[in-house]
Design an enzyme around this catalytic site. Structure first.
Site, PDB file in Angstrom:
ATOM      1  N   TRP A 327       0.818  -1.228   0.000  1.00 53.40           N
ATOM      2  CA  TRP A 327       0.000   0.000   0.000  1.00 53.40           C
ATOM      3  C   TRP A 327       0.843   1.266   0.000  1.00 53.40           C
ATOM      4  O   TRP A 327       0.703   2.104   0.884  1.00 53.40           O
ATOM      5  CB  TRP A 327      -0.959   0.024   1.183  1.00 53.40           C
ATOM      6  CG  TRP A 327      -2.123  -0.867   1.009  1.00 53.40           C
ATOM      7  CD1 TRP A 327      -3.201  -0.664   0.218  1.00 53.40           C
ATOM      8  CD2 TRP A 327      -2.361  -2.122   1.676  1.00 53.40           C
ATOM      9  NE1 TRP A 327      -4.089  -1.701   0.332  1.00 53.40           N
ATOM     10  CE2 TRP A 327      -3.583  -2.618   1.222  1.00 53.40           C
ATOM     11  CE3 TRP A 327      -1.621  -2.860   2.605  1.00 53.40           C
ATOM     12  CZ2 TRP A 327      -4.097  -3.824   1.661  1.00 53.40           C
ATOM     13  CZ3 TRP A 327      -2.144  -4.059   3.041  1.00 53.40           C
ATOM     14  CH2 TRP A 327      -3.371  -4.517   2.573  1.00 53.40           C
ATOM     15  N   CYS A 415      -3.258   3.579   3.189  1.00 52.53           N
ATOM     16  CA  CYS A 415      -3.819   2.292   2.798  1.00 52.53           C
ATOM     17  C   CYS A 415      -4.703   2.462   1.573  1.00 52.53           C
ATOM     18  O   CYS A 415      -4.211   2.733   0.494  1.00 52.53           O
ATOM     19  CB  CYS A 415      -4.594   1.680   3.959  1.00 52.53           C
ATOM     20  SG  CYS A 415      -5.116   0.002   3.656  1.00 52.53           S
TER      21      CYS A 415
END
Lengths: 751, 248
Positions: A327, A415
């Site tokens: 991420w 994220c």
């Protein structure tokens, strides 16, 4: 404005820049607003990769092949716990690498971070055929406590129970929590010396009532000193600001690199650099020291660095977050918010250059390229994004018009869908709880439907042959409240211990000393909850109970409205479920007064969650996957894509500030007859969804047959990238169950 | 909308909130139930029987449309089927309600209908999507079970009043000869407001239908085939050379 000594000393580094508040305080946002060059044109200026990049890329591909042959892990340094300065410099090829720095002394060699938990470090090493060094084991077993040990010292029996029964899964109690974005740009703009001086000033001002923060700021300063040392080992002087574009990219990369050497958090995002780098690039172009081709080369090579980031993960972790995602989320675009009249798109040529890497360097899951979409973005940019989406299925979109009123103009995404002001806000990540299992608890008097264990307070099971909606709702809300308290308690323990045993000193050094914190809770299986409650309310649902009184299956008589068809009867039940849950969570106070937030995001855990959940009243069978994120259940959205998107757009962002993920898959031929039509229609679809206040959209444009073929012949599709819930993944790296789930999702297509 | 109008009901086969193949841009497509033709290439055979589908009131339908308006700015709505003119009273009210909301309206119709019905609908329609199944009357009958005279007359009339997209299905050996296409060109040249011709390749949709193929050598649906790509491109070129805008 009076010129400070610092500004005087940095006259050369800051040449040509327009001055402002940013010169007298740490304020990257102000620097960007004052200096960036808005670009409203199209992509025609973009250049191909340079020969040097292509050679490097091909060498890197060879290394990736070796890594794949070694079960996905190239090598592990089992002896040396990774810190900012633990490893000597590493290179693939010094002649070809314009931007340098790997996490260890060799590319793809993974470091260990035992502070998170020694058992899991050992398990992860063993899973890939490595033995953890005995001395390291001894130190962390006998002399130095880890985050994981800390958490389990304080967990209650109840919390352990609900964790064991998978009511909450994926809590960061045995791995790094991540979801923190350092303002890595500060290092390039100010140099580390200045950042240390500012932190020292802050330290002097700290009161003695917050000893924790005093210690933390001390740690932050040490980390900055180590950052200087790390860069020095590569031959760079990070004490001063970057002097040109290449240094700006290199300095920022070093800052990020130090963060990922210190921490292996689940999601370690990069932040927002398109406008920032563009300012340096424009200056170099103007000074004649850079060409467009070389500018693209810098960005291409930075992206290649990101694609080589590795963390040691254990197999259970991979079941939740498949394909080893890191991420490295980079946001692109968005708008300034000075006021409505002056608002300007934060789109520069470097916004294009970053997306162009998907063409120059083939589609890939990392970095997680995230376009902050606003109605007011320039048309050419929107069309370019849509074209690259159609070609690569590697972009996600998030609604800037929804986020900027809350997060300002210099936020990024941690994220997948978690917005935060860069360097000013952070979050305590909390994975997610299993909503459908919670509903089953209510139907089974607090017993887990698979194990039969009493894991929640005992209550009588709902009476009568058929389930009564009012009664079920009341019981469901009771268990929601109960779970909320347990969940908050668990999170408070986890983050207290993470701060204590595995503090992110470098990342927090690149934050203001006083930060706002969110505590991010999550809910999985929302569409299963909504459809189950809808079945109970609008059809007749008869539980089939086993000899212990556990409802093991449900007989449903009659039809019922389903989430995903823009039908308020079902959609309102989903809305009530999230509103109720965040409401209960907010009843319970959090560690460091962080603000409760909620996400509807599953990553790929919807498969594991489903596997561990019995049959539900919506006719979902025991073990079947949930839909990802906030998606309607597979195949139940029968009135087409717009109706499906509209249902998800009803989930209120104000209740789910940590993000609402929607993954959208469409067959190319159904997007339109010509390329121009397909681009225009995708653009119209995104615009419509965001006008309806949708928050996030993953866009996949591909045929199901292609995926089926890739399951059979993975070697044919080494770069097949698809968007799952909130991130992109290489399809062939998913396990068979996850692949099947992706294939079974609704692909919008004609009759 | 006054309450009596809102209560009228249409027999609807299905709804597609994201249509991209029936008119320009993103379209909300309403598939009406019932069709007077029995085309061999019907892709929506479940919509032929007027008694199928479900009843939906105009109010309910507009409630659904209203929620989708932000997506439809560059597109609009399309009424398809089945054959929408069979339920022209409902369709007229529906088109009118969409028009009042500023939505672009398209009617996807075979135009096998009385001229009166067409005259009634024309003011509410922004774009006609019409198709010629075959220019030859007998072959048309073979493909659809109906004569093409009325249809061709109606297409000419509609095209004198509103923009028209003409669709033509290419079936190997059935509709793709040079003569077939020259007949089509001759007809299309006289259509006043024709905007483009869409060439569609035959697709059986995997449905085997027992039927008579009068006037053709073939006898079974499964013998119908899509033309080669080369043939499609040839047809496209031929039409373009005659001054038409062609979409494949």
């Amino acid at each position: 404005m009076e010129e400070t000594d610092f500004a005087k000393n940095n006259k050369y580094a800051w040449r040509e820049f327009k001055g402002g508040a940013w010169q007298n305080e740490i304020n990257v946002q102000d620097f960007i607003q004052a200096n960036y060059f808005f670009y409203s044109g199209n992509e025609s200026f973009l250049e191909k990769p340079t020969q040097r990049t292509l050679e490097l890329f091909s060498k890197k591909k060879e290394l990736l092949k070796k890594e794949a042959k070694r079960n996905g892990v190239y090598d592990i340094d089992v002896k040396t716990p990774s810190t900012i300065i633990s490893h000597a410099p590493g290179y693939v090829d010094r002649k070809l690498e314009l931007i340098v720095g790997y996490q260890t002394d060799q590319p793809l060699k993974v470091g260990i971070k035992p502070k998170g938990g020694i058992k899991f470090t050992e398990k992860a090493c063993n899973a890939y055929g490595f033995e953890l060094d005995e001395t390291v084991k001894d130190i962390f077993e006998n002399y130095s406590k880890t985050h994981n040990d800390g958490v389990f010292s304080a967990y209650s029996k109840d919390i352990k129970n609900l964790r064991h029964n998978c009511l909450i899964t994926g809590l960061p109690d045995n791995y790094g929590r991540g979801r923190i974005i350092g303002d890595y740009r500060r290092v390039a703009l100010y140099g580390v010396k200045k950042l240390i001086a500012e932190k020292q000033k802050d330290f002097e001002k700290l009161s003695f009532s917050d000893i924790q923060l005093r210690e933390e700021v001390f740690e932050q300063i040490s980390a900055l000193e180590e950052l200087i040392e790390m860069a020095y080992s590569y031959g760079f002087d990070l004490t001063r600001p970057a002097l040109d574009a290449r240094e700006a990219v290199q300095w920022t990369w070093f800052a990020y690199l130090a963060a990922i050497k210190e921490q292996d958090g689940a999601a370690m995002s990069f932040g927002r650099v398109d406008c920032f780098f563009d300012i340096f690039i424009e200056r170099d172009l103007k000074e004649g020291t850079l060409t467009e081709s070389r500018a693209q080369e810098l960005i291409d090579q930075l992206i290649l660095k990101m694609r080589f980031v590795r963390h040691l993960r254990h197999p259970e972790y991979n079941a939740l977050f498949a394909g080893q995602p890191t991420w490295i989320t980079c946001v692109i675009g968005g708008m300034t918010v000075a006021n409505d009249v002056d608002k300007k798109p934060l789109v520069t040529k470097t916004s294009f250059r970053m997306l162009h890497t998907l063409t120059n360097l083939e589609p890939a899951p990392e970095p997680n390229l995230t376009v902050l979409w606003s109605e007011s973005l320039p048309g050419d940019f929107k069309e370019y994004c849509c074209r690259i989406s159609i070609e690569s299925s590697s972009i996600q979109y998030e609604n800037d018009d929804l986020m900027k009123p809350l997060f300002g103009t210099d936020y990024a995404i941690a994220c997948c869908v978690s917005a935060m002001r860069i360097g000013k806000e952070m979050q305590f990540f909390g994975a997610r709880c299993n909503g459908p299992k919670l509903l089953l608890l209510a139907l089974n008097g607090g017993k887990d439907e698979l194990t039969g264990n009493q894991i929640a307070p005992a209550k009588p099971v709902p009476s009568g042959e058929f389930l009564d909606y009012a009664e079920v709702r009341e019981k469901y809300l009771f268990y929601c409240d109960w779970l909320a308290e347990q969940y908050v308690n668990a999170m408070n323990i986890i983050h207290f211990m993470h701060d204590k045993y595995a503090y992110e000193s470098l990342q927090m050094a690149l934050h203001d000393t006083s930060v706002k914190r969110f505590m991010a809770f999550g809910l999985a299986g929302l569409s299963v909850i909504a459809d189950s409650l809808s079945a109970i309310r609008y059809a007749k649902v008869k539980p089939v109970r086993d000899e212990n009184g556990i409802a093991v299956d449900f007989e449903v008589q009659g039809d019922f409205p389903k989430f995903g068809n823009d039908d308020s009867r079902a959609d309102d039940l989903a809305v009530e479920a999230v509103n109720a849950f965040i409401g209960f969570l907010k009843k319970y106070p959090t560690y460091r007064n962080s603000e409760h937030s909620l996400s509807i995001l599953t990553i790929t855990s919807n498969v594991v969650y489903g596997k561990k959940t019995g049959a539900t009243p919506d006719t979902r069978k025991s073990g079947e996957p949930f839909a990802p994120g906030a998606n309607p259940m597979h195949g139940r959205d029968t009135e087409g894509a717009v109706a499906s998107l509209n249902s998800v757009a009803k989930i209120p962002y104000s209740s789910c500030l940590d993000g609402i993920s929607n993954t959208f898959s469409i067959v190319p031929a159904f997007l339109g007859k010509t390329e121009k039509d397909r681009i225009a229609n995708l653009k119209g679809l995104i615009e419509g969804y965001f006008a309806k206040n949708g928050h996030h959209l993953n866009v996949n444009v591909l045929d199901r047959d292609l995926l089926l073929d890739a399951m059979k012949n993975p070697q044919k599709y080494p770069n097949l990238t698809i968007r799952v819930s909130g991130y992109a993944v290489n399809f062939t790296r998913l396990n068979k169950e996850q692949q099947k789930e992706v294939v079974s999702r609704t692909f919008h297509c004609s009759v | 909308m006054d309450s009596a109008r809102g209560k009228i009901e249409g027999q609807i086969n299905s709804l597609q909130s994201f249509g991209t193949l029936d008119g320009p841009g993103i379209r909300y497509v309403v598939f009406m139930q019932g069709c007077p033709l029995k085309c061999v290439f019907c892709h929506n055979a479940g919509a032929i029987d007027l008694k199928g589908g479900k009843k939906v009131t105009l109010d309910k339908l507009m409630e659904k449309i209203d929620k989708c308006i932000p997506y439809l700015k560059q597109g609009g709505i399309t009424v398809s089927g089945g054959e929408p003119t069979l339920q022209w009273r409902f369709v007229k009210e529906f088109l009118s309600a969409c028009g009042q909301r500023g939505l672009h309206t398209a009617l996807d119709t075979c135009l096998f209908t009385k001229k009166d019905v067409l005259v009634n609908l024309i003011p509410e329609v922004d774009l006609f999507l019409v198709s010629v199944k075959h220019m030859d009357a007998e072959k048309h009958f073979g493909l659809t079970g109906r004569d093409n005279k009325l249809i061709l007359e109606n297409i000419r009339y509609a095209a004198s009043k509103k923009p028209v997209w003409l669709r033509y299905v290419l079936i190997e050996g059935i509709t793709d000869s040079e003569e077939d296409l020259l007949d089509l060109i001759g007809f299309a040249k006289k259509l006043e407001k024709l905007e483009l011709i869409e060439l569609l390749s035959f697709s059986s949709m995997g449905v085997e239908k027992q039927r008579e193929f009068k006037g053709f050598k073939i006898t079974k649906t499964k013998d119908l085939k899509a033309p080669s790509l080369k043939k499609v491109l040839w047809a496209k070129k031929l039409l373009e050379e005659n001054g038409f805008k062609v979409v494949v």
